[in-house]
Design an enzyme around this catalytic site. Structure first.
Site, PDB file in Angstrom:
ATOM      1  N   THR A 152       0.838  -1.198   0.000  1.00 60.49           N
ATOM      2  CA  THR A 152       0.000   0.000   0.000  1.00 60.49           C
ATOM      3  C   THR A 152       0.874   1.248   0.000  1.00 60.49           C
ATOM      4  OG1 THR A 152      -0.152   0.423   2.405  1.00 60.49           O
ATOM      5  CG2 THR A 152      -1.633  -1.249   1.490  1.00 60.49           C
ATOM      6  N   VAL A 153       0.372   2.286  -0.627  1.00 58.57           N
ATOM      7  CA  VAL A 153       0.983   3.622  -0.563  1.00 58.57           C
ATOM      8  C   VAL A 153      -0.146   4.614  -0.306  1.00 58.57           C
ATOM      9  CG1 VAL A 153       2.300   5.408  -1.751  1.00 58.57           C
ATOM     10  CG2 VAL A 153       2.840   2.991  -2.158  1.00 58.57           C
TER      11      VAL A 153
ATOM     12  N   ILE B 268       7.851   5.756  -3.919  1.00 57.75           N
ATOM     13  CA  ILE B 268       7.721   4.819  -2.801  1.00 57.75           C
ATOM     14  C   ILE B 268       7.425   3.411  -3.289  1.00 57.75           C
ATOM     15  CG2 ILE B 268       6.394   4.251  -0.742  1.00 57.75           C
ATOM     16  CD1 ILE B 268       6.018   7.248  -0.284  1.00 57.75           C
TER      17      ILE B 268
ATOM     18  N   ARG C 276       8.142   2.024  -6.080  1.00 58.69           N
ATOM     19  CA  ARG C 276       9.365   1.483  -6.686  1.00 58.69           C
ATOM     20  C   ARG C 276      10.329   1.004  -5.604  1.00 58.69           C
ATOM     21  NH1 ARG C 276      14.050   5.001  -9.726  1.00 58.69           N
ATOM     22  NH2 ARG C 276      15.479   3.263 -10.126  1.00 58.69           N
TER      23      ARG C 276
ATOM     24  N   SER D  46      -4.117  -6.825  -6.812  1.00 56.83           N
ATOM     25  CA  SER D  46      -5.419  -6.176  -6.889  1.00 56.83           C
ATOM     26  C   SER D  46      -5.544  -5.347  -8.167  1.00 56.83           C
ATOM     27  CB  SER D  46      -5.645  -5.283  -5.666  1.00 56.83           C
ATOM     28  OG  SER D  46      -4.595  -4.360  -5.517  1.00 56.83           O
ATOM     29  N   GLU D  47      -4.415  -4.929  -8.739  1.00 56.69           N
ATOM     30  CA  GLU D  47      -4.396  -4.209 -10.010  1.00 56.69           C
ATOM     31  C   GLU D  47      -3.392  -4.883 -10.941  1.00 56.69           C
ATOM     32  OE1 GLU D  47      -4.689   0.222  -9.891  1.00 56.69           O
ATOM     33  OE2 GLU D  47      -4.261  -0.080  -7.751  1.00 56.69           O
TER      34      GLU D  47
ATOM     35  N   TYR E 191       2.688  -4.378 -11.924  1.00 52.61           N
ATOM     36  CA  TYR E 191       3.849  -5.191 -11.563  1.00 52.61           C
ATOM     37  C   TYR E 191       4.735  -5.622 -12.728  1.00 52.61           C
ATOM     38  CZ  TYR E 191       1.545  -5.074  -7.098  1.00 52.61           C
ATOM     39  OH  TYR E 191       0.983  -4.617  -5.940  1.00 52.61           O
TER      40      TYR E 191
ATOM     41  N   TYR F 140      -2.877 -14.156  -1.472  1.00 51.89           N
ATOM     42  CA  TYR F 140      -1.843 -14.023  -0.446  1.00 51.89           C
ATOM     43  C   TYR F 140      -1.181 -12.659  -0.566  1.00 51.89           C
ATOM     44  CZ  TYR F 140       1.684 -15.386  -4.031  1.00 51.89           C
ATOM     45  OH  TYR F 140       2.479 -15.479  -5.138  1.00 51.89           O
TER      46      TYR F 140
END
EC number: 2.3.1.-
Length: 433
Positions: free
Chosen positions: A111-112, A121, A123, A146-147, A151, A433
């Site tokens: 999370t950010v 962040i 990265r 989730s998106e 990645y 996970y």
């Protein structure tokens, strides 16, 4: 297999230095600092748009936090025990691959905060995990996303696609086998135990699977206070003719309108045998008052469409789920078995440098691989580390990636790679996970 404990691995210094220039502290969470741990948990909930955690919810999640290597990013001038502005956690776990298991650096909790976008962040978090994993000698990293657009830039590839089913039970009917053994209801505590036990016994059958953990099973079984559907959760098990538990299904029901008709959502179905899978599907599809059955994270070769009288009553949507990232090409490729012999030089392009280079891969008639550096040799096949990572579990086809321009090479070389990498049965990953 012997696995390292990721909690003992320090924060990646490159990420520490990079974020220090932004006035941010990047550090491993001190699990002995109760206030910091609670702040980390609250930041996780906020990052995934969850409800504000209650004391009970925090207690439910504490064992999981304590079992992992947790990284937080903090403003340097914040108050004592501040909420982190970004989080990530990881642990090393077995992952099933064709012919056995390999250690996986599992990544979660990314999370950010919305207040800290565009500061590098994410990265620092992702590359920091990859450097930590590579330094620890772990050949493959993985996550569930989730998106789907985040990645690939870090070398991850969508490697374990799954199916989401929606069944119109009145149209589909049933054309599967006659009942074998018996179906029994379970209370929630027993349901959580049986889910974990059957999952652990069955996960070795399919590439891409990883073990679950206590909170995963209690969450699915409706035992956690944060579950708004907990009162609708039910569970059953299939006991075969010899009296052995072979499968478990946890589900929730919801009313459709005011017609006394219901939808049944399968939260998880785990089974050791095709017969047990069929019996649990039969229970769901023939349940009284149920017009619709839904289930997600199912393997692409699930028998469900072939168990019904009218397959047009079954809608199947394939989507990404398990993402992998190869960090050590020889260790990763030698760590699994293959479906046909192969002798090929592979050129892997990795902007982060972990896997970049030419590699000669030879597979013998028994499916065992040898991989060595082939620096300077002409490559038969060229692909990015993201593409190679997509191929690794054996679900994604090399021919498909070649058709999309993500692999270059002669049709013969791509075809040979395709045949060797394919895994049977279809790889799957039935949990987040």
């Amino acid at each position: 297999m012997a696995l390292i404990d990721a909690r003992g691995i320090p924060a990646d210094q490159t990420s520490v230095d990079r974020l220090a220039g932004e006035g941010l502290d990047y550090r491993v969470l001190d699990l002995d600092d109760a206030a910091a741990v609670e702040a980390f948990q609250r930041a996780l909930a906020r990052g995934f748009l969850g409800a504000e955690p209650t004391a009970e919810t925090l207690a439910d999640g504490l064992p999981t936090v304590r079992s992992r290597r947790n990284i937080g990013v903090y403003e340097r001038d914040a108050a004592t025990a501040p909420h982190p502005v970004a989080t990530i956690d990881s642990w090393v776990t077995p992952m099933t691959v064709p012919g056995g298991e390999i250690g996986l650096w599992a990544i979660s909790g990314v999370t950010v905060s919305g207040t800290h976008r565009r500061r590098g962040i994410a990265r620092a978090l992702l590359e920091g995990e990859l450097r930590a994993a590579a330094d620890a000698g772990v050949a493959v990293a993985g996550l569930t996303a989730s998106e789907a657009t985040i990645y690939g830039r870090y070398g991850f590839g969508s490697a374990v696609p799954v199916a989401r089913f929606t069944v119109d039970t009145r149209r589909a009917g049933w054309d599967g086998p006659a009942p074998q053994g018996r179906i029994e209801y379970l209370d929630r505590e027993q349901l959580a135990q049986e889910l974990g036990a059957v999952h652990e016994r069955s996960r070795g059958a399919r590439s891409g699977q990883v073990p679950g953990w206590r909170a995963r099973w209690t969450g699915l079984a409706g035992l956690q206070s944060s579950d708004t559907d907990r009162d609708r959760v039910r569970g059953v098990r299939h006991v075969d003719a010899d009296g052995v538990v072979r499968g478990v299904m946890v589900y929730a029901v919801s009313e459709k309108g005011e017609s006394f008709r219901f939808a049944l959502h399968v939260r998880l179905l785990v089974a050791e045998t095709p017969e047990s899978t069929a019996m649990l599907w039969r229970f769901a599809l023939q349940h009284d008052l149920v017009d619709e059955v839904t289930a997600d994270l199912r393997p692409l070769d699930d028998a469900l469409p072939w168990l019904v009288a009218d397959p047009r009553g079954v809608t199947q949507i394939v989507h990404d789920h398990g993402w992998l990232r190869i960090l050590d090409v020889p260790a990763a490729l030698v760590g699994r078995r293959y479906s046909s012999p192969l002798d090929v030089v592979i050129r892997v392009e990795d902007p982060l440098g972990f896997s970049d280079g030419e590699w000669r891969m030879r597979v013998d008639g028994a499916g065992r691989a040898e991989v060595e550096s082939a620096s300077g040799e002409e490559a038969d096949v060229t692909l990015s580390v993201s593409a190679l990572s997509s191929l690794y579990a054996g679900s994604v086809r090399a021919a498909s990636l070649a058709g999309a321009g993500r692999i270059s090479g002669s049709p013969e070389a791509v075809g040979a790679l395709d045949r060797a990498l394919a895994a049977f049965p279809a790889p799957s990953l039935d949990i987040w996970y």
